[in-house]
Design an enzyme around this catalytic site. Structure first.
Site, PDB file in Angstrom:
ATOM      1  N   ASN A 107       0.821  -1.212   0.000  1.00 26.14           N
ATOM      2  CA  ASN A 107       0.000   0.000   0.000  1.00 26.14           C
ATOM      3  C   ASN A 107       0.863   1.273   0.000  1.00 26.14           C
ATOM      4  OD1 ASN A 107      -2.459   1.577   0.134  1.00 26.14           O
ATOM      5  ND2 ASN A 107      -3.419  -0.243   0.980  1.00 26.14           N
ATOM      6  N   ARG A 108       0.246   2.406   0.327  1.00 24.02           N
ATOM      7  CA  ARG A 108       0.911   3.683   0.087  1.00 24.02           C
ATOM      8  C   ARG A 108       1.622   4.243   1.307  1.00 24.02           C
ATOM      9  NH1 ARG A 108      -3.297   2.784  -2.892  1.00 24.02           N
ATOM     10  NH2 ARG A 108      -3.154   3.247  -5.118  1.00 24.02           N
ATOM     11  N   HIS A 143       3.338  -0.240  -2.687  1.00 25.27           N
ATOM     12  CA  HIS A 143       3.629  -1.671  -2.797  1.00 25.27           C
ATOM     13  C   HIS A 143       5.126  -1.981  -2.911  1.00 25.27           C
ATOM     14  CE1 HIS A 143      -0.526  -2.513  -2.795  1.00 25.27           C
ATOM     15  NE2 HIS A 143      -0.798  -2.486  -4.082  1.00 25.27           N
ATOM     16  N   HIS A 179      -1.565 -10.267  -3.490  1.00 27.57           N
ATOM     17  CA  HIS A 179      -2.321  -9.377  -4.372  1.00 27.57           C
ATOM     18  C   HIS A 179      -3.021 -10.109  -5.518  1.00 27.57           C
ATOM     19  CE1 HIS A 179      -3.427  -5.633  -6.313  1.00 27.57           C
ATOM     20  NE2 HIS A 179      -2.774  -4.926  -5.411  1.00 27.57           N
ATOM     21  N   TYR A 237      -5.985 -11.136  -7.893  1.00 25.58           N
ATOM     22  CA  TYR A 237      -7.286 -10.631  -8.328  1.00 25.58           C
ATOM     23  C   TYR A 237      -8.135 -11.869  -8.567  1.00 25.58           C
ATOM     24  CZ  TYR A 237      -5.180  -6.098  -9.742  1.00 25.58           C
ATOM     25  OH  TYR A 237      -4.542  -4.888  -9.801  1.00 25.58           O
ATOM     26  N   ASP A 296     -11.464   0.996  -3.328  1.00 25.75           N
ATOM     27  CA  ASP A 296     -10.015   0.879  -3.137  1.00 25.75           C
ATOM     28  C   ASP A 296      -9.758   1.388  -1.716  1.00 25.75           C
ATOM     29  OD1 ASP A 296      -7.344   0.489  -3.540  1.00 25.75           O
ATOM     30  OD2 ASP A 296      -7.156   1.831  -5.263  1.00 25.75           O
ATOM     31  N   GLN A 322      -7.432  -4.427   2.388  1.00 27.85           N
ATOM     32  CA  GLN A 322      -7.726  -3.494   1.305  1.00 27.85           C
ATOM     33  C   GLN A 322      -8.679  -4.199   0.355  1.00 27.85           C
ATOM     34  OE1 GLN A 322      -6.205  -0.354   1.106  1.00 27.85           O
ATOM     35  NE2 GLN A 322      -6.766   0.323  -0.949  1.00 27.85           N
ATOM     36  N   GLU A 324      -6.714  -7.661   0.093  1.00 28.78           N
ATOM     37  CA  GLU A 324      -5.302  -7.673   0.481  1.00 28.78           C
ATOM     38  C   GLU A 324      -5.205  -7.470   1.988  1.00 28.78           C
ATOM     39  OE1 GLU A 324      -3.571  -4.446  -1.985  1.00 28.78           O
ATOM     40  OE2 GLU A 324      -5.363  -4.744  -3.180  1.00 28.78           O
TER      41      GLU A 324
HETATM   42  C1  GLA Z   1      -3.756  -1.812  -4.662  1.00 27.92           C
HETATM   43  C2  GLA Z   1      -4.022  -0.365  -4.576  1.00 27.92           C
HETATM   44  C3  GLA Z   1      -4.695   0.096  -5.814  1.00 27.92           C
HETATM   45  C4  GLA Z   1      -3.877  -0.261  -7.026  1.00 27.92           C
HETATM   46  C5  GLA Z   1      -3.591  -1.725  -7.037  1.00 27.92           C
HETATM   47  C6  GLA Z   1      -2.648  -2.095  -8.144  1.00 27.92           C
HETATM   48  O1  GLA Z   1      -4.855  -2.548  -4.466  1.00 27.92           O
HETATM   49  O2  GLA Z   1      -4.758  -0.020  -3.438  1.00 27.92           O
HETATM   50  O3  GLA Z   1      -4.883   1.479  -5.774  1.00 27.92           O
HETATM   51  O4  GLA Z   1      -2.680   0.442  -7.010  1.00 27.92           O
HETATM   52  O5  GLA Z   1      -3.035  -2.123  -5.824  1.00 27.92           O
HETATM   53  O6  GLA Z   1      -3.076  -1.656  -9.386  1.00 27.92           O
END
Ligand code: GLA
Length: 345
Positions: free
Chosen positions: A80-81, A106, A180, A182, A246, A283, A310
């Protein structure tokens, strides 16, 4: 042994990348590669008994090297950020790689999803497993300390994908690992996930600014479209959330025991997923940035073709003393356990 190995490719520095196929007693398969400790495929039966690949991914190593979606990846050193890629620890400011607008995302430009891991397969009574290890050197992407990381994936005979993480460091450093994948429980190439039904055991979430960095406020989900405390079709709420989901949910479980965090059900195929974790947050990302990505077997992944759950500590924790700490001290061990449990209903 219910584990097969085949060549997947070679990196530009000549490292062999192997595709490992784990098969459990019920015929479920998980495929993983030692590049990025990535899960490339997960094949599960549906109500009709037919096995389908339910995770988004690519056919080739080159595509994983180019990927910026984090398909199936192990994410670190910090998922994350982190605001502006900066944080201060023990009086020293650290500058990390910024790769998401002004922020660090990430793990940076070459996060744990872009490195080659050591791999070792083994089999236990509970099912086949693979152990990945990686040494993240002092100053890698700007992080302090040599960090040894171990990630073990089990495909259990109870139809769980169980992921356990451990890490040790020689200097204080933030660590926040996640997985991560999907998922699209109807099949990776079956269109969008909006008809999936979702429950998240979280009464609150971390509010974010326009760059998706937490403001520091923890807000209630009550009377907002983020409320998944009772089961909701994703479609029924998504249009009320600008850009889609998100968001980091603050899980109700506060004691880091393995606890049910979320539940997803896909009504047409009957596939069901329960998510358990020891982490305080998850997340929920509804694949908002997928824009026609060319994936496995000719599939094209568009907006909302997959969802991610996540499990992790909260975003920007190194700058938010009020959040549970992500700082690992040299004398301590980082551990995390996350379980995706599958069934048919
Ligand atoms: C995470 C982030 C999203 C995006 C994805 C990758 O889930 O929270 O904003 O960056 O990864 O695309």
């Amino acid at each position: 042994m219910n584990i097969k190995e085949q060549t997947f490719g070679k990196t530009s520095d000549d490292k062999n990348i192997i595709l490992y196929t784990l098969t459990n007693a019920n015929g479920l398969t998980a495929k993983l590669i030692n590049y990025g400790a990535i899960l490339t495929t997960l094949e599960l039966p549906g109500r009709d008994g037919k096995f389908t690949d339910v995770t988004l991914g690519y056919d080739t190593l080159e595509d994983y090297i180019k990927d910026d979606c984090y398909f199936g990846a192990t994410v670190g050193r910090c998922a994350n950020r982190i605001a502006k890629g900066k944080f201060t620890l023990n009086g020293k400011e650290y500058c990390l790689a910024t790769n998401n607008g002004p922020n660090h995302l990430h793990g940076g430009i070459k996060g744990f999803n872009k490195v080659v891991w050591d791999a070792e397969v083994f089999e236990e009574k509970t099912g086949p497993a693979i152990k990945f290890t990686y040494l993240s050197k002092d100053n890698e992407e700007g992080y302090p300390g040599n960090l040894t990381v171990t990630v073990i994936y089990w495909l259990t005979n109870d139809n769980e994908l169980k992921i356990s993480y451990q890490a040790e460091t020689d200097k204080s450093t933030p660590v926040n690992l996640t997985h991560h994948s999907y998922f699209n429980l109807a099949g990776h190439d079956s269109g969008d996930v909006l008809s999936h039904e979702l429950t998240i055991n979280a009464d609150s979430f971390t509010e974010t600014d326009e760059t998706l960095v937490p403001t520091g406020e923890i807000k209630s989900v009550k009377d907002t479209p983020l409320d998944f405390t009772t089961t909701v079709r994703i479609a029924d709420h998504i249009n009320q959330v600008e850009g889609g989901f998100d968001h980091n949910y603050v899980l109700n479980n506060k004691n880091s025991s393995l606890t049910l965090a979320a539940h997803v059900y896909e009504p047409t195929t009957g596939r069901d997923m329960e998510l358990y974790t020891t982490e305080p947050g998850v997340q929920f990302y509804s694949g908002n940035f997928l824009d026609g990505v060319k994936g496995k077997n000719g599939a094209v992944y568009k907006k909302h073709s997959g969802f991610c759950l996540e499990t992790q500590h909260f975003p920007d924790s190194p700058n938010k003393p009020q959040f549970p700490s992500v700082i690992l001290e040299p004398v301590k061990k980082y551990t995390q356990l996350t379980v995706y449990k599958f069934s048919v209903k």
